[in-house]
Write a protein that holds these residues in place. Sequence first.
Motif, PDB file in Angstrom:
ATOM      1  N   ILE A  39      -3.486  33.474 -33.532  1.00 52.61           N
ATOM      2  CA  ILE A  39      -3.645  34.934 -33.476  1.00 52.61           C
ATOM      3  C   ILE A  39      -4.671  35.322 -32.416  1.00 52.61           C
ATOM      4  O   ILE A  39      -4.435  36.228 -31.609  1.00 52.61           O
ATOM      5  N   LEU A  50      -4.205  37.558 -28.987  1.00 51.62           N
ATOM      6  CA  LEU A  50      -5.046  38.754 -29.053  1.00 51.62           C
ATOM      7  C   LEU A  50      -6.019  38.786 -27.884  1.00 51.62           C
ATOM      8  O   LEU A  50      -6.310  39.851 -27.316  1.00 51.62           O
ATOM      9  N   SER A  82      -7.338  49.149 -31.448  1.00 46.66           N
ATOM     10  CA  SER A  82      -6.529  48.511 -32.493  1.00 46.66           C
ATOM     11  C   SER A  82      -6.700  46.998 -32.447  1.00 46.66           C
ATOM     12  O   SER A  82      -6.808  46.331 -33.484  1.00 46.66           O
ATOM     13  N   GLY A  83      -6.704  46.437 -31.238  1.00 51.05           N
ATOM     14  CA  GLY A  83      -6.900  45.002 -31.117  1.00 51.05           C
ATOM     15  C   GLY A  83      -8.261  44.565 -31.618  1.00 51.05           C
ATOM     16  O   GLY A  83      -8.390  43.532 -32.283  1.00 51.05           O
ATOM     17  N   LEU A  99      -8.220  44.559 -35.366  1.00 50.07           N
ATOM     18  CA  LEU A  99      -7.544  43.361 -35.852  1.00 50.07           C
ATOM     19  C   LEU A  99      -8.446  42.146 -35.732  1.00 50.07           C
ATOM     20  O   LEU A  99      -8.492  41.286 -36.627  1.00 50.07           O
ATOM     21  N   ILE A 127     -10.909  42.136 -38.587  1.00 49.67           N
ATOM     22  CA  ILE A 127     -10.311  41.673 -39.842  1.00 49.67           C
ATOM     23  C   ILE A 127     -10.194  40.150 -39.842  1.00 49.67           C
ATOM     24  O   ILE A 127     -10.496  39.476 -40.831  1.00 49.67           O
ATOM     25  N   LEU A 128      -9.754  39.611 -38.716  1.00 52.46           N
ATOM     26  CA  LEU A 128      -9.634  38.158 -38.615  1.00 52.46           C
ATOM     27  C   LEU A 128     -10.985  37.478 -38.800  1.00 52.46           C
ATOM     28  O   LEU A 128     -11.092  36.451 -39.485  1.00 52.46           O
ATOM     29  N   THR A 146     -10.378  46.145 -45.282  1.00 54.34           N
ATOM     30  CA  THR A 146      -9.699  45.142 -46.102  1.00 54.34           C
ATOM     31  C   THR A 146     -10.354  44.933 -47.453  1.00 54.34           C
ATOM     32  O   THR A 146      -9.813  44.230 -48.292  1.00 54.34           O
TER      33      THR A 146
END
Length: 998
Positions: A357, A361, A390-391, A394, A397-398, A536
């Motif tokens: 990911i 990314l 947005s990236g 993400l 979150i990762l 999250t």
Amino acid sequence: MPSSARCRLGLIAVSIAFFIYSLGDIAVGVLEDVVEIPVSHDILEIGWGVIGLLASAIALMLVLRNDRDTMKRAKADVAAARRNASMAHRRLREGIEAMSEGFALFDAEDRLILCNSRYREIYPLSGPLGTGERFEDILRRGALAGQYAECDPGAVEAWITDRLARHRAPAGPIEQKLADGRWLRIYERRTSDGGYVGIRTDITELKRREEELRESEDRFRKLAEAALEGVLAHEAGLIVDCNPAAATLLGLTPAEMIGRRVQEFLTPEQRHIVAERHARREESRLELTAIHRNGARLLLECSNRYVVRNGRTLSMVSYRDVTEQRRAETALREAKEQAELANEAKSKFLRMISHEIRTPLNGVLGMVGLLLDTGLSAEQRTYAMTARESGEALLGILNDILDVSKMEAGKLTLEPHDFDPVEVVESAVELLAARASDKRIALAICTPADVPATVIGDSGRLRQVLLNLVGNAVKFTDRGGVSVAIRLETDDNPGTVRLRFEVTDTGVGIAPEAQPALFSEFTQADPRLSRRHGGTGLGLAISRRLVLLMGGTIGFDSASGSGSRFWFTIPFGRAATPAAGLPALSRSLAGHRVLLVDGCAVTCAALAGQLASLGAEVSPVGSADPAARPAPAASFDTVVIQGGTVGGDPDGDMALATSLRVAGTEHVLLLAMVGHRSRPPAAGVTLVPQPARRERLLAAFGAAPRPSRNTERAAGTDGAAVGSGRRLLVVDDSATNQLVAGAFLRNAGYQVDVAANGLEAVAAARNLPYDLILMDVAMPEMDGLAATRALRLLPPPVGTLPIIALTAGAMDGDRRRCIEAGMNDHVSKPINSGALLATVARWLPLQPVRPAADDTTPEAADDTAEALDTEALTQLARDLPSGLLADIIGQFVGETMDRIARMEADGIDRVALGREAHTLKSTAGTFGARRLAEAARDLEAACRAGSGPDIDALKSRIPALAQAAANALARAGYWSPAAPAEAVSPAETDDRAPTAVP
């Protein structure tokens, strides 16, 4: 005189007389025959008779005299014997009287001869005991008086008869209980003349102890019988007793076990253990395998103790069946091992997912960054900015998921070091200032003066917790504000500094039903709010685990619709040599009377606490309405206005500040939200960006200590670009990653070649002279680890090239594997240009430093194109709101000048100077001060090497380069230097330049 003595004397006298008479006859014969003298027989007879009588009398007198002496001696002996007998009798009576037992002597007719006082005390109801009384009478008086507990009042005579029978034919000791509860042991013996001797011993205490012992044994027996564990006693392996549980565990009865040997119930291979342990008198816990009556094998957990009872050594053994427990433990251990394997598989999966990911990314974010550098229309730029945000979301979150994975795997570790807790709090909150400003909510910090300047702990983890909590507070607050406070708490450990952190907001609050599970993973207080705000539900769970890992506690207070207050306390190590803070910090604002205007109660309380801790006298008001103020504004020397107080309108805040200045207030501080511009401030109005750092506040009040600076020095040399003349090899199987990393490095002046896998990298390194290799880890054909091992086998210089890992793996194990393979360092993906360039610079040899020319002019040093890294500044301008960028660059300039003053201070040692140079290198590179960063880097290296002449030469260049960078930043329009404040009239306020605080 006795008759025998008299007869003896008479016989002696007659014998003497007869002897004399015979002697006379003999004498007459001799006279007649020899001498021939005629003698008359009558006369001779009479004479000898007289003589005989006289001799007899004399003999008798001698005998009588001898008898008289003998009699005297005999009488003296008798008197002495009587005295001795009397003394012995007296001593005997005294001894009998002194006995603790009762003593009585009866004659052959059972009459009392004597008894001691103890005997009378024992039988008080028997009345006075006189000599000559019969034993039966004494016994009857006591029985009738109820003296004997065993005597039935209705059968007294029968009891007396029985007692007399045992008295007259004693056959050993008997025990007798009296009515008052006492117990006696009676010993009776016959004497040689037919009498009786009786001794009474009080055994009441002995009987009490025997009773207690019986009760104890009875309780033990009952406990043993009721116990679930088996208990048995054996003597050298022979079972002498056991409780029912001991037999039941083996499918037997106690009767079936007693008398058998312990070894019979054990498996053959363990039967020798009992004898060996008994021989060694070993007492310990062990497990033995026993055989049940039905043939099943049982695992027994046993423990034993040796006791001596009645001269016999017994081993007391307790045991319980742990067969099922051990099976469960085995199953649990296997399940744990399976869970660990699953956890390891999950970690590997997360590492793979991280790579799969993060790698694309990284390409997305890098390409979007390059896209934003091109000429885009406003609409296109909006689309690109949205894609990048947005990236980044993400990516966040990762990162949270990876943190949770590390915590569950127990691989999250702390890295303690010295740090300033105030700086960590202020910098963490400042990162969220733009987000708060966009929502028009106020931010405030309270860092009291008593908070230590240096503690020992993991500042990175502390910052992570603060960012989570403050980020949530900003996210879920739409009106009002957010405050962050730090407080020193007492701690009993002298080596510990306990700090309490509080994050308070005026947001939506937390409903009671959502509070119990708030710190659980993937838990959200209100899913509807989370859908609107994003997230999250991992942030609080991570924060809680981090706080617990640091030895602290965390909690919160909240109510739905009433905001929240999250707090946590952490014990930090006390620094051995605490860093020196501002002198007399708690008195810095002593004498200042401050009016604080803040419409948000949360931020107002934090600001009031901050100012009061610095010594100011604060009067807070919660409204901009003049009627709400405690006194005319002119009675205060300073008015502090929290931005957003006047309806959230920056122009309204500025108008209030201007009106207060016109009304006569000497000084007005406006804590402005970053990114919101209003009309220029009037003279005497100072803008301080939110959140107001402590040093900024002090500077605005004019109370901060200003180091002496030599700002008139000429600029230093024009060093070459960082990457000039350096050739790097980027090895990555992703063309996008090659493009992004190559772009960052080329912009820094490096020459870059690329390779798609490890085989290409090894071949390229053999053929071209590279200065450094950046190596991806997961690649086809030959991965980065194998390629690194192959390169390390080559001869120098290829075999000694610095190799830096480029990998999306963020776990500690990934870094360790890279180092073990021979790599020198590690850079995580997505690639951050600052981290990448800093790491590369750390491993490349230093460029030659050209000596500073004495005749270098300020004009040459101020050359903007040479002094600034426009790429870095352009990136900052893209990442930050315009207003915040100007404030941050102003802060950088102020902190840099303060740092240079510390570097020039007398007595600074090489280590401290190197530390300051290291920080200056980092901050100068971040804000594009290229030449200043290079000089700081060279100075840091010289400090490490201990080269005194180079240190002095390099240090002398720093002030001029710093001033040149500040001038270049100002000319480029990134910030505006502060203009000196002058006394002006109200009519001149609109034409004056504002006062800015970096």
